[in-house]
Design an enzyme around this catalytic site. Structure first.
Site, PDB file in Angstrom:
ATOM      1  N   THR A 117       0.814  -1.224   0.000  1.00  0.00           N
ATOM      2  CA  THR A 117       0.000   0.000   0.000  1.00  0.00           C
ATOM      3  C   THR A 117       0.844   1.270   0.000  1.00  0.00           C
ATOM      4  OG1 THR A 117      -1.637   1.278   1.256  1.00  0.00           O
ATOM      5  CG2 THR A 117      -0.075  -0.002   2.536  1.00  0.00           C
ATOM      6  N   TYR A 141      -1.946   0.047   9.712  1.00  0.00           N
ATOM      7  CA  TYR A 141      -2.192  -0.617   8.429  1.00  0.00           C
ATOM      8  C   TYR A 141      -0.942  -0.516   7.547  1.00  0.00           C
ATOM      9  CZ  TYR A 141      -3.743  -1.216   3.640  1.00  0.00           C
ATOM     10  OH  TYR A 141      -3.838  -1.612   2.331  1.00  0.00           O
TER      11      TYR A 141
HETATM   12  C1  WQD Z   1      -8.707  10.419   0.085  1.00  0.00           C
HETATM   13  C2  WQD Z   1      -8.743  11.936   0.182  1.00  0.00           C
HETATM   14  C3  WQD Z   1      -8.898  12.788   2.420  1.00  0.00           C
HETATM   15  C4  WQD Z   1     -12.933  11.283   3.251  1.00  0.00           C
HETATM   16  C5  WQD Z   1      -6.340   5.381   1.779  1.00  0.00           C
HETATM   17  C6  WQD Z   1      -5.623   4.465   2.735  1.00  0.00           C
HETATM   18  C7  WQD Z   1      -5.647   3.114   2.268  1.00  0.00           C
HETATM   19  C8  WQD Z   1      -5.054   3.003   0.904  1.00  0.00           C
HETATM   20  C9  WQD Z   1      -5.227   4.297   0.063  1.00  0.00           C
HETATM   21  C10 WQD Z   1      -5.122   0.671   0.265  1.00  0.00           C
HETATM   22  C11 WQD Z   1      -7.886  12.490   1.328  1.00  0.00           C
HETATM   23  C12 WQD Z   1     -10.143  13.155   1.619  1.00  0.00           C
HETATM   24  C13 WQD Z   1     -11.704  11.581   2.664  1.00  0.00           C
HETATM   25  C14 WQD Z   1     -13.885  12.329   3.428  1.00  0.00           C
HETATM   26  C15 WQD Z   1     -12.363  13.877   2.425  1.00  0.00           C
HETATM   27  N1  WQD Z   1      -5.712   1.921   0.258  1.00  0.00           N
HETATM   28  N2  WQD Z   1     -11.428  12.843   2.272  1.00  0.00           N
HETATM   29  N3  WQD Z   1     -13.558  13.581   3.010  1.00  0.00           N
HETATM   30  O1  WQD Z   1      -6.530   8.329   3.218  1.00  0.00           O
HETATM   31  O2  WQD Z   1      -5.731   8.864   0.832  1.00  0.00           O
HETATM   32  O3  WQD Z   1      -5.637   6.583   1.678  1.00  0.00           O
HETATM   33  O4  WQD Z   1      -6.440   4.844   0.483  1.00  0.00           O
HETATM   34  O5  WQD Z   1      -4.027   0.362   0.492  1.00  0.00           O
HETATM   35  O6  WQD Z   1      -7.015   2.726   2.271  1.00  0.00           O
HETATM   36  O7  WQD Z   1      -4.268   4.833   2.842  1.00  0.00           O
HETATM   37  O8  WQD Z   1      -7.873   7.626   1.194  1.00  0.00           O
HETATM   38  O9  WQD Z   1     -10.221   7.854   0.512  1.00  0.00           O
HETATM   39  O10 WQD Z   1      -9.621   8.088   2.983  1.00  0.00           O
HETATM   40  O11 WQD Z   1      -8.994   9.898   1.399  1.00  0.00           O
HETATM   41  O12 WQD Z   1     -12.105  15.038   2.052  1.00  0.00           O
HETATM   42  O13 WQD Z   1     -15.025  12.139   3.938  1.00  0.00           O
HETATM   43  O14 WQD Z   1     -10.081  12.338   0.465  1.00  0.00           O
HETATM   44  O15 WQD Z   1      -8.477  13.882   3.246  1.00  0.00           O
HETATM   45  O16 WQD Z   1      -7.288  13.696   0.879  1.00  0.00           O
HETATM   46  P1  WQD Z   1      -6.408   7.959   1.787  1.00  0.00           P
HETATM   47  P2  WQD Z   1      -9.262   8.323   1.563  1.00  0.00           P
END
Ligand code: WQD
Length: 320
Positions: A117, A141
């Site tokens: 990841t 994770y």
């Molecule tokens: C994406 C963007 C948030 C929710 C995840 C994990 C892991 C990995 C990759 C597998 C960010 C923003 C989110 C919301 C928002 N997958 N956001 N409002 O945290 O980048 O990474 O995906 O290995 O699952 O590392 O993914 O979808 O949570 O967030 O604005 O209600 O959306 O701040 O910029 P993330 P995410």
């Protein structure tokens, strides 16, 4: 060659199984069905219901089906959940891989493809995250996946097997409603659920050092991600056993901000997407975009779908 696909009834695993089966690669799904769905396993693909932590069960499946390679997807994958139940994440994600490698050593299997990841990059500030960066995961994770990569690096030398770890960036979309991600844990399904409920989307962070202040990520279409697994499997099947041990980013190399994603959702759905900017989530990096030169150079793979296609396919799967 026959590949055992652990977690093959899961969201990402099922997309890889579908493609491998369609191209004639023998696959056997091994899944405990804790989150996987039997309906995702194609006709004609054997399903072994079991726990990857049960090494004897994995050995039995390898022997019964003449397995020559393992595609290991089975793991827990929620960053916030990993901070709430860390022991379960180490038990399942690290313990599960220990059992898989134990079974491989016991049976002489010589090829592994491992789901890793981008979360393991933590708060690395680089514009493009490249595989040889020294990383410092900030979630359990991400940590369990980094441990997994290091475990493969060391044990593959002792037991002489080849391995490829694929570091997933932000996966979006589904081939069909049956294959979509049922866990509403990432941005795009969260946005779709808010639209269905008439709720306001919370943009977590508007003061990042990015052009529009919202977080930037590397969103990748599930079809491209699944194809990367087929390329990795074919590569390991083609080279001498024990000759490969590599980590590859799987992303597009292009960043999209949260506000750009909301714009794409508005375009695709034709619906307004009411949103409000709220505080950052603890531990959220401003930017996480893949360096993608290594996988293109070594495996000849590049992503082909753009953000608009990802959102359109995700919306179609969500609505059905
Ligand atoms: C994406 C963007 C948030 C929710 C995840 C994990 C892991 C990995 C990759 C597998 C960010 C923003 C989110 C919301 C928002 N997958 N956001 N409002 O945290 O980048 O990474 O995906 O290995 O699952 O590392 O993914 O979808 O949570 O967030 O604005 O209600 O959306 O701040 O910029 P993330 P995410």
């Amino acid at each position: 060659m026959t590949w055992l696909v652990t977690g093959g009834a899961g969201y990402i695993g099922a997309h890889a199984v579908k493609r491998l089966h369609a191209k004639g690669t023998n696959v056997v799904v091994f899944d405990d069905l804790s989150t996987g769905l039997v309906s995702r396993v194609p006709e004609g693909v054997p399903l072994v219901v079991g726990d990857v932590k049960d090494q004897a069960a994995v050995v039995a499946a390898i022997k019964e089906h003449g397995v020559t390679g393992v595609l290991h997807f089975a793991a827990r994958k929620s960053v916030p959940e990993s901070m709430k139940i860390p022991v379960e994440y180490y038990r399942d994600n690290v313990g599960g891989l220990v059992s898989i490698v134990g079974a491989i050593a016991e049976t002489g299997v010589e090829r592994v493809v491992f789901s890793s990841t981008a979360a393991l990059y933590g708060l690395a500030p680089e514009e493009f995250l490249v595989e040889d960066l020294v990383v410092d995961p900030i979630s359990v994770y991400g940590e369990t996946k980094l441990i997994g990569e290091r475990l493969l690096r060391f044990t593959s030398k002792t037991h002489g097997f080849s391995w490829i770890a694929l570091r997933y960036f932000n996966v979006v979309g589904a081939d069909s409603p049956e294959l979509r991600d049922t866990s509403v844990g990432n941005l795009i399904p969260i946005v779709f659920r808010a639209i269905d409920r008439g709720e306001t989307v919370q943009v977590t962070g508007g003061d990042f050092p990015t052009p529009d202040g919202s977080g930037i990520r590397d969103y990748i279409h599930i079809a491209d991600l699944a194809d990367a697994h087929v390329v990795a499997v074919d590569h390991l099947d083609a080279v001498a056993a024990g000759s490969v041990g590599e980590v590859y980013n799987v992303g597009t190399g292009k960043g999209s901000s949260v506000l750009e994603v909301l714009g794409a959702v508005r375009e695709v759905t034709g619906l307004p997407v009411p949103h409000e900017v709220v505080d950052r989530r603890p531990g959220d990096p401003a930017r996480g975009v893949a360096g993608v030169d290594k996988i293109r150079r070594d495996l000849g793979w590049t992503a082909r779908h753009d953000l608009r296609e990802m959102v359109a396919d995700a919306w179609a799967a969500w609505r059905a």
